[in-house]
Design an enzyme around this catalytic site. Structure first.
Site, PDB file in Angstrom:
ATOM      1  N   GLU A   1      38.050  48.973  41.373  1.00  0.00           N
ATOM      2  CA  GLU A   1      38.263  50.331  42.026  1.00  0.00           C
ATOM      3  C   GLU A   1      37.233  51.183  41.624  1.00  0.00           C
ATOM      4  OE1 GLU A   1      42.451  51.031  40.688  1.00  0.00           O
ATOM      5  OE2 GLU A   1      43.181  49.550  42.534  1.00  0.00           O
TER       6      GLU A   1
ATOM      7  N   CYS B   1      40.428  42.571  54.774  1.00  0.00           N
ATOM      8  CA  CYS B   1      39.913  41.271  54.057  1.00  0.00           C
ATOM      9  C   CYS B   1      40.184  40.180  55.154  1.00  0.00           C
ATOM     10  CB  CYS B   1      40.873  41.150  52.920  1.00  0.00           C
ATOM     11  SG  CYS B   1      40.263  42.184  51.621  1.00  0.00           S
TER      12      CYS B   1
ATOM     13  N   GLU C   1      39.489  39.867  47.658  1.00  0.00           N
ATOM     14  CA  GLU C   1      39.122  38.739  48.613  1.00  0.00           C
ATOM     15  C   GLU C   1      37.758  38.884  49.085  1.00  0.00           C
ATOM     16  OE1 GLU C   1      41.775  40.895  48.620  1.00  0.00           O
ATOM     17  OE2 GLU C   1      43.429  39.959  49.844  1.00  0.00           O
TER      18      GLU C   1
ATOM     19  N   ASN D   1      39.688  42.913  42.456  1.00  0.00           N
ATOM     20  CA  ASN D   1      39.352  44.204  43.006  1.00  0.00           C
ATOM     21  C   ASN D   1      38.563  45.067  42.067  1.00  0.00           C
ATOM     22  OD1 ASN D   1      41.963  43.843  41.580  1.00  0.00           O
ATOM     23  ND2 ASN D   1      42.864  45.618  42.701  1.00  0.00           N
TER      24      ASN D   1
ATOM     25  N   CYS E   1      38.316  45.221  47.707  1.00  0.00           N
ATOM     26  CA  CYS E   1      39.472  44.317  47.414  1.00  0.00           C
ATOM     27  C   CYS E   1      38.770  42.810  46.762  1.00  0.00           C
ATOM     28  CB  CYS E   1      39.898  44.034  48.746  1.00  0.00           C
ATOM     29  SG  CYS E   1      40.918  45.153  49.390  1.00  0.00           S
TER      30      CYS E   1
ATOM     31  N   CYS F   1      44.991  42.602  53.043  1.00  0.00           N
ATOM     32  CA  CYS F   1      44.794  43.748  53.776  1.00  0.00           C
ATOM     33  C   CYS F   1      44.231  43.329  54.958  1.00  0.00           C
ATOM     34  CB  CYS F   1      44.270  45.010  53.201  1.00  0.00           C
ATOM     35  SG  CYS F   1      42.421  44.762  52.922  1.00  0.00           S
TER      36      CYS F   1
HETATM   37  N1  THU Z   1      43.810  45.095  47.119  1.00  0.00           N
HETATM   38  C1  THU Z   1      43.040  43.925  47.129  1.00  0.00           C
HETATM   39  O1  THU Z   1      42.066  43.557  46.132  1.00  0.00           O
HETATM   40  N2  THU Z   1      43.276  42.993  48.241  1.00  0.00           N
HETATM   41  C2  THU Z   1      44.195  43.052  49.231  1.00  0.00           C
HETATM   42  O2  THU Z   1      44.023  42.414  50.219  1.00  0.00           O
HETATM   43  C3  THU Z   1      45.037  44.389  49.223  1.00  0.00           C
HETATM   44  C4  THU Z   1      44.631  45.522  48.415  1.00  0.00           C
HETATM   45  C5  THU Z   1      43.559  46.034  46.064  1.00  0.00           C
HETATM   46  C6  THU Z   1      42.781  47.369  46.431  1.00  0.00           C
HETATM   47  C7  THU Z   1      43.275  48.388  45.409  1.00  0.00           C
HETATM   48  O3  THU Z   1      42.426  48.035  44.372  1.00  0.00           O
HETATM   49  C8  THU Z   1      44.541  47.905  45.182  1.00  0.00           C
HETATM   50  O4  THU Z   1      44.729  46.444  45.439  1.00  0.00           O
HETATM   51  C9  THU Z   1      45.869  48.783  45.678  1.00  0.00           C
HETATM   52  O5  THU Z   1      45.455  48.812  47.113  1.00  0.00           O
END
Ligand code: THU
Length: 137
Positions: free
Chosen positions: A48, A91, A59, A46, A57, A88
């Site tokens: 940010e 994804c 994935e 991920n 994300c 999520c």
């Molecule tokens: N996140 C992912 O990388 N994948 C997911 O499927 C769920 C959430 C990340 C996004 C963000 O950087 C952190 O997790 C918290 O939401």
């Protein structure tokens, strides 16, 4: 539970990638490792952003890396978080585009498999390319 060796390998790959997650806001690093039917592995983390909604994300990073390298057939994805968190909705939708049979492994930061499932099970009645009258190639 006995975890197949290739599952363990993929989880370890995702967990290693997870160290490279850019997570100054959530401090919730996620690592993904996506294996194609041709046997290639693409990792993702991920990433940010100070403008929060533009965060991406792990994935999806893995899927986009694979597709941009010419791969569209995915066998399995391992997703590793501190606590075995679940992919999520966004994804799930992106993975569903390329097949509902893709296996999804969720593991925790110790590399323990928390759940093995498929995209089809994670996203029942998914909207997929077959719902569109024409599928662009
Ligand atoms: N996140 C992912 O990388 N994948 C997911 O499927 C769920 C959430 C990340 C996004 C963000 O950087 C952190 O997790 C918290 O939401």
């Amino acid at each position: 539970m006995t975890i197949p060796q290739d599952y363990q390998f993929l989880i370890a790959f995702a967990n290693e990638a997870r160290k490279r997650a850019y997570v100054p806001y959530s401090n919730y690093p996620v690592g993904a490792a996506l294996r194609t039917t041709s046997g290639r592995i693409f990792t993702g983390v991920n990433v940010e952003n100070a403008a929060y909604p533009t965060t991406m994300c792990a994935e999806r990073v893995a899927v986009y890396k694979a597709v941009s390298e010419g791969e569209r057939e995915f066998e399995i994805i391992a997703v590793v978080t501190d606590n075995g968190g679940s992919p999520c909705g966004g994804c799930r939708q992106v993975l569903a585009e390329f097949g509902l049979d893709t296996i999804v492994l969720m593991a925790d930061g110790e590399g323990r498999l928390v759940l093995e499932t498929t995209i089809g099970k994670l996203l029942p009645e998914a909207f997929t390319p077959k719902h569109l009258p024409r599928k662009a190639d």
